[in-house]
Write a protein that holds these residues in place. Structure first.
Motif, mmCIF file in Angstrom:
data_model
loop_
_atom_site.group_PDB
_atom_site.id
_atom_site.type_symbol
_atom_site.label_atom_id
_atom_site.label_comp_id
_atom_site.label_asym_id
_atom_site.label_seq_id
_atom_site.Cartn_x
_atom_site.Cartn_y
_atom_site.Cartn_z
ATOM 1 N N GLU A 151 40.012 -93.871 -3.795
ATOM 2 C CA GLU A 151 40.387 -94.509 -2.529
ATOM 3 C C GLU A 151 39.213 -95.168 -1.821
ATOM 4 O O GLU A 151 39.412 -95.963 -0.904
ATOM 5 N N MET A 152 38.015 -94.802 -2.227
ATOM 6 C CA MET A 152 36.815 -95.323 -1.552
ATOM 7 C C MET A 152 36.665 -96.829 -1.790
ATOM 8 O O MET A 152 36.668 -97.278 -2.930
ATOM 9 N N PRO A 153 36.521 -97.606 -0.728
ATOM 10 C CA PRO A 153 36.276 -99.039 -0.960
ATOM 11 C C PRO A 153 34.858 -99.257 -1.472
ATOM 12 O O PRO A 153 33.960 -98.464 -1.187
ATOM 13 N N HIS A 154 34.689 -100.321 -2.204
ATOM 14 C CA HIS A 154 33.350 -100.729 -2.616
ATOM 15 C C HIS A 154 32.888 -101.799 -1.629
ATOM 16 O O HIS A 154 33.606 -102.759 -1.365
ATOM 17 N N ALA A 173 45.070 -89.997 12.448
ATOM 18 C CA ALA A 173 44.031 -88.973 12.303
ATOM 19 C C ALA A 173 44.427 -87.956 11.228
ATOM 20 O O ALA A 173 43.588 -87.536 10.422
ATOM 21 N N GLU A 174 45.681 -87.608 11.200
ATOM 22 C CA GLU A 174 46.153 -86.679 10.162
ATOM 23 C C GLU A 174 45.983 -87.295 8.775
ATOM 24 O O GLU A 174 45.578 -86.633 7.830
ATOM 25 N N PHE A 175 46.302 -88.574 8.687
ATOM 26 C CA PHE A 175 46.137 -89.279 7.415
ATOM 27 C C PHE A 175 44.670 -89.271 6.986
ATOM 28 O O PHE A 175 44.348 -89.046 5.812
ATOM 29 N N ARG A 176 43.779 -89.503 7.910
ATOM 30 C CA ARG A 176 42.339 -89.521 7.602
ATOM 31 C C ARG A 176 41.856 -88.160 7.117
ATOM 32 O O ARG A 176 40.948 -88.071 6.289
ATOM 33 N N ASP A 177 42.442 -87.115 7.645
ATOM 34 C CA ASP A 177 42.123 -85.765 7.187
ATOM 35 C C ASP A 177 42.350 -85.635 5.689
ATOM 36 O O ASP A 177 41.562 -85.029 4.977
ATOM 37 N N LYS A 178 43.447 -86.212 5.241
ATOM 38 C CA LYS A 178 43.800 -86.093 3.818
ATOM 39 C C LYS A 178 43.154 -87.187 2.975
ATOM 40 O O LYS A 178 42.981 -87.025 1.776
ATOM 41 N N HIS A 179 42.874 -88.302 3.593
ATOM 42 C CA HIS A 179 42.336 -89.461 2.856
ATOM 43 C C HIS A 179 41.099 -90.008 3.567
ATOM 44 O O HIS A 179 41.112 -91.149 4.047
ATOM 45 N N PRO A 180 40.037 -89.213 3.617
ATOM 46 C CA PRO A 180 38.874 -89.661 4.402
ATOM 47 C C PRO A 180 38.201 -90.918 3.844
ATOM 48 O O PRO A 180 37.526 -91.633 4.576
ATOM 49 N N GLU A 181 38.397 -91.176 2.568
ATOM 50 C CA GLU A 181 37.699 -92.324 1.974
ATOM 51 C C GLU A 181 38.523 -93.609 1.991
ATOM 52 O O GLU A 181 37.986 -94.694 1.783
ATOM 53 N N ASP A 227 23.500 -105.983 -20.833
ATOM 54 C CA ASP A 227 23.256 -104.560 -21.062
ATOM 55 C C ASP A 227 23.275 -103.788 -19.744
ATOM 56 O O ASP A 227 23.906 -102.739 -19.617
ATOM 57 N N TRP A 228 22.610 -104.337 -18.752
ATOM 58 C CA TRP A 228 22.601 -103.711 -17.427
ATOM 59 C C TRP A 228 24.020 -103.647 -16.855
ATOM 60 O O TRP A 228 24.441 -102.616 -16.311
ATOM 61 N N ALA A 229 24.748 -104.744 -16.994
ATOM 62 C CA ALA A 229 26.100 -104.832 -16.430
ATOM 63 C C ALA A 229 27.022 -103.808 -17.084
ATOM 64 O O ALA A 229 27.892 -103.223 -16.439
ATOM 65 N N ARG A 230 26.807 -103.553 -18.365
ATOM 66 C CA ARG A 230 27.636 -102.592 -19.075
ATOM 67 C C ARG A 230 27.402 -101.186 -18.522
ATOM 68 O O ARG A 230 28.353 -100.452 -18.246
ATOM 69 N N ARG A 231 26.148 -100.851 -18.305
ATOM 70 C CA ARG A 231 25.843 -99.526 -17.746
ATOM 71 C C ARG A 231 26.326 -99.428 -16.302
ATOM 72 O O ARG A 231 26.866 -98.417 -15.862
ATOM 73 N N CYS A 232 26.147 -100.513 -15.566
ATOM 74 C CA CYS A 232 26.591 -100.564 -14.174
ATOM 75 C C CYS A 232 28.103 -100.355 -14.091
ATOM 76 O O CYS A 232 28.590 -99.538 -13.302
ATOM 77 N N ALA A 233 28.844 -101.066 -14.918
ATOM 78 C CA ALA A 233 30.308 -100.959 -14.905
ATOM 79 C C ALA A 233 30.744 -99.546 -15.290
ATOM 80 O O ALA A 233 31.702 -98.998 -14.731
ATOM 81 N N HIS A 234 30.049 -98.955 -16.229
ATOM 82 C CA HIS A 234 30.362 -97.581 -16.632
ATOM 83 C C HIS A 234 30.245 -96.638 -15.430
ATOM 84 O O HIS A 234 31.136 -95.854 -15.131
ATOM 85 N N ASP A 235 29.142 -96.757 -14.708
ATOM 86 C CA ASP A 235 28.921 -95.893 -13.546
ATOM 87 C C ASP A 235 29.935 -96.181 -12.440
ATOM 88 O O ASP A 235 30.431 -95.259 -11.785
ATOM 89 N N LEU A 236 30.220 -97.431 -12.231
ATOM 90 C CA LEU A 236 31.203 -97.796 -11.203
ATOM 91 C C LEU A 236 32.572 -97.228 -11.553
ATOM 92 O O LEU A 236 33.285 -96.701 -10.689
ATOM 93 N N ALA A 237 32.930 -97.313 -12.825
ATOM 94 C CA ALA A 237 34.246 -96.821 -13.250
ATOM 95 C C ALA A 237 34.307 -95.296 -13.131
ATOM 96 O O ALA A 237 35.317 -94.740 -12.688
ATOM 97 N N GLU A 238 33.232 -94.635 -13.481
ATOM 98 C CA GLU A 238 33.193 -93.177 -13.334
ATOM 99 C C GLU A 238 33.328 -92.780 -11.866
ATOM 100 O O GLU A 238 34.027 -91.828 -11.524
ATOM 101 N N PHE A 239 32.639 -93.516 -11.020
ATOM 102 C CA PHE A 239 32.725 -93.250 -9.582
ATOM 103 C C PHE A 239 34.162 -93.412 -9.095
ATOM 104 O O PHE A 239 34.672 -92.606 -8.319
ATOM 105 N N ARG A 240 34.827 -94.453 -9.560
ATOM 106 C CA ARG A 240 36.211 -94.706 -9.132
ATOM 107 C C ARG A 240 37.152 -93.588 -9.584
ATOM 108 O O ARG A 240 38.128 -93.283 -8.909
ATOM 109 N N ASP A 241 36.850 -93.002 -10.728
ATOM 110 C CA ASP A 241 37.623 -91.865 -11.203
ATOM 111 C C ASP A 241 37.631 -90.736 -10.183
ATOM 112 O O ASP A 241 38.651 -90.104 -9.945
#
Lengths: 352, 352
Positions: free
Chosen positions: A216-219, B208-216, A198-212
């Motif tokens: 580009e952000m790494p985890h 640096a220019e790339f980071r401007d557009k893709h900071p994450e 149950d926790w994992a399901r909510r966690c995955a939901h939040d993670l997926a929303e964040f990725r939306d």
């Protein structure tokens, strides 16, 4: 007619989970013990003086885990090598009294086939765990024993080192340990998946929303001890390879020596806390994180009862407990990201 | 009056570069040889049977480099340990005939002080390279010798292992090697920085220019051999810690076993290619990258003349050549990102 509503439709509880299959899979792994012991007895009698866990990618991560587990427990020299690196540079501690242990799911991994050929040519003793029968790596030769059996890679490696330690008089309660695992481990891991679901399901939901919002952000994953190999493999072989999510894994030891600087309130960080000797390193990260980050996840294996497992043995299986929790997260990430985990963009798609 | 125009104003050529200082710094490192040799002679006579390079964060990365260099060259058991991990788990191969070698810039690193105390209590022989005199780590004791000298961490480690190999009859041309380095290395590295400068300036501008557009978006580094430790340290201690850029470092060996899947046309990847035994692993990545990515950077140390350095010795210093190139990139990233590299958000700012 109907239209999919991305966040409103919910995946089924215990998605992609089959208790019976899981329990019997783990039991099948543990049941390999007599076979493993017999093979290792033969290798020991033939004069094994060092053990080499060699892998690549995910199997290399499993080698790291058993290496971390073994190096302070046994006086037997235990080495952990990456196959591609070993093949290009070698290691002068390696000699004909070495025992090489490796594992392959496909039985056809390029680098492992090359490694196996290298070892065969030199008459090196090998124990290979191969998931797929009839493949090149599943072929035995004079110095090579193969156990064909699906899954449980880490478990198999740990079973090997546990028995080797027992033979050296370094594991007095080996029989009791094995009995405890064989009686309770499979159910304990199933129970973990179920209680984490149950926790994992909510966690995955939040993670997926964040990725939306932040594709580009790494985890970030931070881990210590046998969890480091677990995180290395989870970040690389599950999220990067199977879910195409960017990740960055760091050991808790080095977390405070560089990586911490790019964490701010919104940086997604997951901290794995296990129960082996390096737990204090992860606990330090757990104390630090809330001060600078409000987007962290902590998975602490100590929260799970592991019914029947003796307290003093919990540390030796915390990486399996973590895997159980993570497999629940993955089941839901796969759903929320609509990314079947079997898809590969490049791997084995063309020559390179 | 005037207004800054972010991309139009150019940093000066050879920004933050002082040839004379660089050359004399490297020469000062190489000039430590008689002192290193004398100390190691003493330790060998006292009965050293294994060498342990132990570090944390950036110094751990340097340990990795010398470990990769040493393990196939010498029959002397050489170990690479992370200080925090060693202190929590230990290693049964470690005993009173060990020699511990470590380095610290500040001389006050928490984990290294703890490690040093642990070793002192057990009467373990140590050689410490400390940049800052008068600090806790710069204090000698009965079993500990300290060389106080700024910079050149990797060079110092390599000088140690080179001499130990020579003493074991594993480095026949040691005298010639040292003479070659002492005559040409400092100038060759200065020449490298100078010839890379213009390219590095343009490269940093684009990054640096790339980071401007893709900071994450994380920046990916792939490397093999002694370049892996170089990339580990570059990604973590320079970009993450000093420039606050997200990074993800992978070994070329494991690059093809997971991480590759999240690379597409626009993913920023830098590949380090060195000239040691693992060069073929990096070359494989160099062949693969252009097929799936159009945002990669390749830095190949083979492109630099390294005037005077004998071809067969180039591989042993390619990590230093890479550092020379990267320090040019950093000088301009610091400018374009307007991020002084001395700023720390958290490190040593508060207790954790």
């Amino acid at each position: 007619m109907y239209r999919c509503e991305k966040w409103k439709e919910k995946p089924p509880v215990l998605r992609s989970y089959d208790r019976e299959a899981l329990v019997s899979q783990i039991r099948a792994g543990l049941a390999l013990r007599p076979q493993i012991e017999e093979i290792l007895d033969g290798f020991l009698q033939a004069g094994t003086e060092s053990v080499w866990f060699i892998g690549i990618g995910g199997t290399y991560a499993s080698c790291m885990q058993v290496h971390t587990y073994a190096k302070h427990r046994t006086s037997l020299p235990v080495y952990c090598e990456n196959a591609a690196e070993f093949l290009t540079t070698g290691n002068r501690q390696f000699n004909e009294r070495a025992l090489v242990i490796f594992s392959s799911e496909s039985g056809t991994t390029k680098e492992m086939i090359e490694l196996d050929a290298y070892m065969k040519e030199r008459g090196i003793r090998r124990l290979a765990f191969v998931d797929t029968p009839g493949t090149p790596l599943a072929e035995e030769d004079e110095q090579k024993k193969v156990i064909v059996s699906r899954k449980n890679e880490q478990l198999k490696f740990f079973m090997c080192i546990n028995y080797l330690m027992y033979c050296r008089g370094e594991f007095d309660d080996y029989a009791q340990y094995c009995e405890n695992m064989e009686t309770y481990l499979a159910e304990a891991l199933a129970e973990t998946e179920e209680s984490a679901d149950d926790w994992a399901r909510r966690c995955a939901h939040d993670l997926a929303e964040f990725r939306d919002k932040h594709p580009e952000m790494p985890h970030y994953f931070a881990a210590a001890g046998n969890q480091y190999g677990a995180a290395y493999s989870y970040g690389m072989c599950y999220w990067e390879e199977q879910l195409w999510i960017r990740t960055r894994v760091v050991s808790c030891a080095d977390f405070f020596h560089g990586m911490q600087e790019i964490i701010d309130r919104d940086t997604p960080v997951t901290l794995f806390i296990g129960e082996d000797e390096q737990r204090p390193l992860a606990e330090r990260a757990a104390r630090f994180l809330p001060k600078v980050c409000a987007n962290y996840t902590v998975i602490d294996t100590a929260e799970f009862p592991l019914t029947g497992i003796r307290p003093e043995y919990r540390g030796s299986v915390s990486h399996l407990v973590m895997r159980a929790v993570c497999s629940r997260i993955d089941a839901y990430l796969e759903y929320y990201l609509r990314h079947p985990m079997t898809i590969r963009r490049y791997y084995r798609q063309f020559d390179y």
